[in-house]
Design a protein around this motif. Structure first.
Motif, PDB file in Angstrom:
ATOM      1  N   PHE A  45       0.594  -0.873   0.191  1.00 48.85           N
ATOM      2  CA  PHE A  45       0.009   0.049  -0.373  1.00 48.85           C
ATOM      3  C   PHE A  45       0.503   1.481   0.012  1.00 48.85           C
ATOM      4  O   PHE A  45       0.174   2.736  -0.524  1.00 48.85           O
ATOM      5  CB  PHE A  45      -0.829   0.013   0.876  1.00 48.85           C
ATOM      6  CG  PHE A  45      -2.140  -0.653   1.133  1.00 48.85           C
ATOM      7  CD1 PHE A  45      -3.117   0.125   0.246  1.00 48.85           C
ATOM      8  CD2 PHE A  45      -2.697  -2.171   1.788  1.00 48.85           C
ATOM      9  CE1 PHE A  45      -4.266  -1.101  -0.276  1.00 48.85           C
ATOM     10  CE2 PHE A  45      -3.104  -2.733   0.929  1.00 48.85           C
ATOM     11  CZ  PHE A  45      -4.524  -2.823   0.449  1.00 48.85           C
ATOM     12  N   ILE A  46       1.712   1.340   0.120  1.00 50.94           N
ATOM     13  CA  ILE A  46       3.154   2.589   0.227  1.00 50.94           C
ATOM     14  C   ILE A  46       3.435   3.128  -0.993  1.00 50.94           C
ATOM     15  O   ILE A  46       2.834   3.813  -1.043  1.00 50.94           O
ATOM     16  CB  ILE A  46       3.760   2.265   1.554  1.00 50.94           C
ATOM     17  CG1 ILE A  46       3.101   2.005   3.088  1.00 50.94           C
ATOM     18  CG2 ILE A  46       5.283   3.525   1.373  1.00 50.94           C
ATOM     19  CD1 ILE A  46       4.285   1.410   3.565  1.00 50.94           C
ATOM     20  N   PRO A  47       4.131   2.315  -1.612  1.00 50.83           N
ATOM     21  CA  PRO A  47       4.177   3.301  -3.095  1.00 50.83           C
ATOM     22  C   PRO A  47       3.112   2.772  -3.654  1.00 50.83           C
ATOM     23  O   PRO A  47       2.518   3.805  -4.558  1.00 50.83           O
ATOM     24  CB  PRO A  47       5.034   1.616  -4.001  1.00 50.83           C
ATOM     25  CG  PRO A  47       4.775   0.722  -2.868  1.00 50.83           C
ATOM     26  CD  PRO A  47       4.483   0.903  -1.269  1.00 50.83           C
ATOM     27  N   TRP A  48       1.918   2.018  -3.360  1.00 47.84           N
ATOM     28  CA  TRP A  48       0.528   2.368  -3.936  1.00 47.84           C
ATOM     29  C   TRP A  48      -0.154   3.829  -3.814  1.00 47.84           C
ATOM     30  O   TRP A  48      -0.493   4.411  -5.302  1.00 47.84           O
ATOM     31  CB  TRP A  48      -0.965   0.833  -3.604  1.00 47.84           C
ATOM     32  CG  TRP A  48      -1.625   0.910  -4.548  1.00 47.84           C
ATOM     33  CD1 TRP A  48      -2.747   0.997  -5.483  1.00 47.84           C
ATOM     34  CD2 TRP A  48      -2.983   2.126  -3.749  1.00 47.84           C
ATOM     35  NE1 TRP A  48      -3.515   1.534  -6.186  1.00 47.84           N
ATOM     36  CE2 TRP A  48      -3.853   1.299  -4.722  1.00 47.84           C
ATOM     37  CE3 TRP A  48      -3.457   2.471  -2.178  1.00 47.84           C
ATOM     38  CZ2 TRP A  48      -5.762   1.864  -4.293  1.00 47.84           C
ATOM     39  CZ3 TRP A  48      -4.809   2.657  -2.370  1.00 47.84           C
ATOM     40  CH2 TRP A  48      -5.541   2.864  -3.092  1.00 47.84           C
ATOM     41  N   LEU A  49       0.255   4.634  -2.598  1.00 50.00           N
ATOM     42  CA  LEU A  49      -0.239   5.466  -2.350  1.00 50.00           C
ATOM     43  C   LEU A  49       0.312   6.344  -3.841  1.00 50.00           C
ATOM     44  O   LEU A  49      -0.303   7.133  -3.961  1.00 50.00           O
ATOM     45  CB  LEU A  49      -0.142   5.755  -1.561  1.00 50.00           C
ATOM     46  CG  LEU A  49      -0.717   5.313   0.131  1.00 50.00           C
ATOM     47  CD1 LEU A  49      -0.034   6.586   0.949  1.00 50.00           C
ATOM     48  CD2 LEU A  49      -1.935   5.761   0.046  1.00 50.00           C
ATOM     49  N   ALA A  50       1.496   6.252  -4.158  1.00 51.54           N
ATOM     50  CA  ALA A  50       2.040   7.140  -5.690  1.00 51.54           C
ATOM     51  C   ALA A  50       1.684   6.363  -7.055  1.00 51.54           C
ATOM     52  O   ALA A  50       0.948   7.536  -7.639  1.00 51.54           O
ATOM     53  CB  ALA A  50       3.381   7.184  -5.717  1.00 51.54           C
ATOM     54  N   LEU A  51       1.322   5.385  -6.564  1.00 51.34           N
ATOM     55  CA  LEU A  51       0.655   4.339  -8.137  1.00 51.34           C
ATOM     56  C   LEU A  51      -0.661   5.068  -8.311  1.00 51.34           C
ATOM     57  O   LEU A  51      -0.804   4.969  -9.145  1.00 51.34           O
ATOM     58  CB  LEU A  51       1.318   3.101  -7.734  1.00 51.34           C
ATOM     59  CG  LEU A  51       1.942   2.362  -8.284  1.00 51.34           C
ATOM     60  CD1 LEU A  51       2.115   1.001  -7.633  1.00 51.34           C
ATOM     61  CD2 LEU A  51       2.944   2.391  -9.431  1.00 51.34           C
ATOM     62  N   ARG A  52      -1.472   5.205  -7.912  1.00 49.69           N
ATOM     63  CA  ARG A  52      -2.857   5.079  -8.265  1.00 49.69           C
ATOM     64  C   ARG A  52      -2.929   6.616  -8.455  1.00 49.69           C
ATOM     65  O   ARG A  52      -4.027   6.859  -9.264  1.00 49.69           O
ATOM     66  CB  ARG A  52      -3.545   5.099  -6.786  1.00 49.69           C
ATOM     67  CG  ARG A  52      -2.770   6.627  -5.498  1.00 49.69           C
ATOM     68  CD  ARG A  52      -3.781   5.755  -4.652  1.00 49.69           C
ATOM     69  NE  ARG A  52      -3.884   7.368  -3.622  1.00 49.69           N
ATOM     70  CZ  ARG A  52      -4.952   7.500  -2.918  1.00 49.69           C
ATOM     71  NH1 ARG A  52      -6.062   6.606  -2.654  1.00 49.69           N
ATOM     72  NH2 ARG A  52      -4.658   8.415  -1.813  1.00 49.69           N
ATOM     73  N   GLN A  53      -2.423   7.340  -8.585  1.00 47.93           N
ATOM     74  CA  GLN A  53      -1.914   9.197  -8.905  1.00 47.93           C
ATOM     75  C   GLN A  53      -1.743   8.993 -10.765  1.00 47.93           C
ATOM     76  O   GLN A  53      -1.774   9.814 -11.697  1.00 47.93           O
ATOM     77  CB  GLN A  53      -0.854   9.492  -8.370  1.00 47.93           C
ATOM     78  CG  GLN A  53      -1.271   9.899  -7.089  1.00 47.93           C
ATOM     79  CD  GLN A  53      -2.443  10.223  -6.363  1.00 47.93           C
ATOM     80  OE1 GLN A  53      -2.677  11.624  -6.828  1.00 47.93           O
ATOM     81  NE2 GLN A  53      -2.888   9.818  -5.371  1.00 47.93           N
ATOM     82  N   LEU A  54      -0.902   7.402 -10.771  1.00 52.15           N
ATOM     83  CA  LEU A  54      -0.667   7.824 -12.389  1.00 52.15           C
ATOM     84  C   LEU A  54      -2.705   7.164 -13.211  1.00 52.15           C
ATOM     85  O   LEU A  54      -2.851   7.007 -12.705  1.00 52.15           O
ATOM     86  CB  LEU A  54      -0.121   6.471 -12.766  1.00 52.15           C
ATOM     87  CG  LEU A  54       1.445   6.423 -11.996  1.00 52.15           C
ATOM     88  CD1 LEU A  54       2.101   5.303 -12.695  1.00 52.15           C
ATOM     89  CD2 LEU A  54       2.582   7.672 -12.869  1.00 52.15           C
ATOM     90  N   PRO A  55      -2.237   7.801 -14.579  1.00 56.82           N
ATOM     91  CA  PRO A  55      -3.041   7.217 -15.166  1.00 56.82           C
ATOM     92  C   PRO A  55      -3.179   5.452 -15.632  1.00 56.82           C
ATOM     93  O   PRO A  55      -2.086   5.638 -15.780  1.00 56.82           O
ATOM     94  CB  PRO A  55      -2.844   8.264 -17.213  1.00 56.82           C
ATOM     95  CG  PRO A  55      -2.078   9.322 -16.883  1.00 56.82           C
ATOM     96  CD  PRO A  55      -0.843   8.377 -14.927  1.00 56.82           C
ATOM     97  N   LEU A  56      -4.937   5.769 -16.269  1.00 53.31           N
ATOM     98  CA  LEU A  56      -4.449   4.175 -16.119  1.00 53.31           C
ATOM     99  C   LEU A  56      -4.075   3.259 -16.746  1.00 53.31           C
ATOM    100  O   LEU A  56      -3.012   2.453 -16.501  1.00 53.31           O
ATOM    101  CB  LEU A  56      -6.115   3.839 -16.673  1.00 53.31           C
ATOM    102  CG  LEU A  56      -6.353   2.583 -16.537  1.00 53.31           C
ATOM    103  CD1 LEU A  56      -6.048   1.175 -15.119  1.00 53.31           C
ATOM    104  CD2 LEU A  56      -7.738   1.926 -16.740  1.00 53.31           C
TER     105      LEU A  56
END
Length: 174
Positions: A45-56
């Motif tokens: 979840f920690i890196p996902w917080l940044a990854l989720r900001q990416l366009p799909l």
């Protein structure tokens, strides 16, 4: 050595001596004394917080690159440990968890109120369910496909199963 045993001090040193080992053990989350897969999934979840900001499309590229790098890292780490798929190798949980979280990046699936606190929790629970339960073909892949690819592929499919269930659930409440 059985995949159920804990790491010896020499194995820990061998695992942490290379960037591949650090990645394969989920930046240390796989070194938890129990429930390594759960700790790895939570750490994702920690890196996902940044990854989720990416366009799909870029999120999907990150998944593909993470899978490819992870397969190589897990192969290297497995050789260093002398075990094909030791429980401390949790990069596969990172990728599987990120796949399970994929529906949260698809706005059409989210209810009009947007992302709610329970949605990532549901993605986590569903991924852990499929990863532990290992329904077909996950169990079949886990038992038959070896090497770094084998470490990764069963968790990818568990992530896909979790994403589909979560996506259908989100679509039905939306």
């Amino acid at each position: 050595m059985s995949a159920k045993k804990t790491l010896s001090p020499d194995q820990r040193r061998a695992l942490l001596a290379t960037p591949a080992g650090w990645l394969a053990c989920g930046f240390g989350s796989g070194l938890a004394p129990i429930a390594q897969g759960t700790f790895g999934s939570a750490a994702a979840f920690i890196p996902w917080l940044a990854l989720r900001q990416l366009p799909l499309p870029l999120y999907v590229v990150a998944l593909l690159v993470g899978f490819a790098i992870g397969a190589g890292a897990c192969a290297i780490a497995g050789r260093a440990l002398g075990v094909d798929d030791h429980r401390s190798l949790v990069w596969d949980e990172f990728i599987g968890q990120w796949i399970a979280l994929l529906p949260l990046g698809i706005a059409a699936l989210l209810p009009p109120t947007g992302l709610a606190w329970w949605m990532p929790v549901a993605a986590f629970a569903l991924f852990r369910l499929f990863d532990v339960w290992k329904p077909w073909p996950i169990r079949w892949l886990d038992r038959r496909v070896k090497g770094g690819f084998g470490v990764m592929i069963d968790d990818v499919i568990a992530g896909v199963f979790a994403a589909v269930v979560l996506g259908v659930g989100l679509w039905s409440v939306g």
